[in-house]
Design an enzyme around this catalytic site. Structure first.
Site, short mmCIF file in Angstrom:
data_model
loop_
_atom_site.label_atom_id
_atom_site.label_comp_id
_atom_site.label_asym_id
_atom_site.label_seq_id
_atom_site.Cartn_x
_atom_site.Cartn_y
_atom_site.Cartn_z
CG HIS A 4 -1.85 -1.24 1.20
ND1 HIS A 4 -2.51 -1.67 2.31
CD2 HIS A 4 -2.15 -2.13 0.21
CE1 HIS A 4 -3.19 -2.77 2.01
NE2 HIS A 4 -2.98 -3.09 0.76
CG HIS A 13 -7.50 -2.87 -1.64
ND1 HIS A 13 -6.89 -1.85 -0.93
CD2 HIS A 13 -6.74 -3.98 -1.45
CE1 HIS A 13 -5.82 -2.34 -0.32
NE2 HIS A 13 -5.71 -3.63 -0.61
CG ASP A 61 -3.46 -5.10 -3.01
OD1 ASP A 61 -2.94 -4.29 -2.21
OD2 ASP A 61 -4.30 -5.94 -2.67
CG HIS A 115 -0.35 -9.48 -2.90
ND1 HIS A 115 -0.18 -8.18 -3.32
CD2 HIS A 115 -1.16 -9.41 -1.82
CE1 HIS A 115 -0.83 -7.36 -2.52
NE2 HIS A 115 -1.45 -8.09 -1.61
#
Ligand SMILES: [Zn+2]
Length: 285
Positions: A79, A243, A247, A270
């Site tokens: 973040h 969001h 990421d 991720h």
């Protein structure tokens, strides 16, 4: 016109708890010289080890980004990295006295505010820009990311699909610039699907979760606060997909270059984001 590298004008500080470990950590962002990149310095460890914010030091990728060098680690950097990418910061020394970046409100907002407070400083070296020329694709199962040429800047497209449960399928597109990032992406908070909460607890993660720094998405589409389980007030109707884009921006900044191209991500997280960052870094050498 040459796009110059940037750092911040003055030191800024922030303290808080990490989302995963619950550990209290003080963070200090320091301006740094051109061509030195983004790096983390663990001030609580002997000899203050430095961990560069680079794909070369990627370690555990389960639900957050963890960087490790010679046994020293820093986790949940994404973040903060998204804020640095979104605001075009190339050079920064980030001191911290623990292993996890403080969560703030679970978005990038605290970091964009810190950088705004510090002010940005243009440096006498050109930014390291990587423009995609040949398409690059990474895939895992039914998830994929492609990077395609795009001469107008940095365009991101994300497709969210939880196979018919949790949230309706969504697609989000954004032509990224500093203003867009701050207004449309930075405030989007982290979330977890309700089916993963138990697994998370068993792994001893999520110790810093509060009702103010994350969201829970339930199978029937309800979105609640994580502890009280009362309805959450969303900052955007599509806060969750925003969001995911946040990421992705943070993870791709581990390439240590500013990207020009069109990134199309389908259900990525991720691990796949990091794989794409590694591929881009290889080509950008
Ligand atoms: Zn996140």
């Amino acid at each position: 016109m040459i796009d110059p590298q940037r750092t911040i004008k003055k030191v800024v500080k922030f303290s808080g708890k990490g989302l995963f470990t619950g550990e209290s950590v003080s963070l200090r962002l320091n301006p740094d010289a051109a061509n030195t990149g983004i790096k983390f310095i663990r001030t609580d460890l002997p000899n203050r080890p430095t961990i560069p914010a680079s794909v070369g030091f990627l370690s555990d990728l389960s639900r957050r980004i963890l960087l490790k060098k010679n046994g020293a680690e820093v986790q949940c950097v994404e973040h903060l990295m998204a804020a640095l990418a979104g605001m075009g910061i190339d050079n920064l020394s980030i001191e911290l006295d623990g292993c996890e970046i403080p969560a703030g409100d679970g978005s990038s907002r605290i970091f964009t505010e810190l950088i705004k407070d510090a002010g940005t400083l243009e440096q006498n070296e050109p930014k390291k820009i990587f423009a995609v020329v040949h398409p690059i694709t990474v895939k895992k199962g039914d998830t994929s990311i492609s990077a395609l040429p795009y001469d107008k800047g940095f365009l991101l497209s994300y497709v969210l699909d939880f196979d018919g449960a949790f949230l309706h399928n969504q697609c989000y597109n954004i032509e990224l610039d500093e203003v867009n990032f701050m207004e449309e992406i930075a405030p989007a908070r982290t979330f977890i699907l309700s089916k993963y909460i138990e697994e998370f607890r068993k792994l001893g993660l999520g110790k810093g979760v509060t009702d103010d720094n994350s969201l829970v998405v339930h199978e029937d589409g309800r979105i609640t606060k994580p502890l009280s389980m009362t309805p959450a007030h969303l900052r955007f109707p599509d806060e969750c997909i925003r969001h995911k884009v946040l990421d992705l921006i943070g993870d791709l900044y581990l390439t240590s270059v500013t990207l020009r191209g069109h990134i199309i991500a389908f259900k990525s997280g991720h691990a796949l984001n990091a794989l794409m960052a590694k591929k881009i870094a290889e080509v950008a050498q």
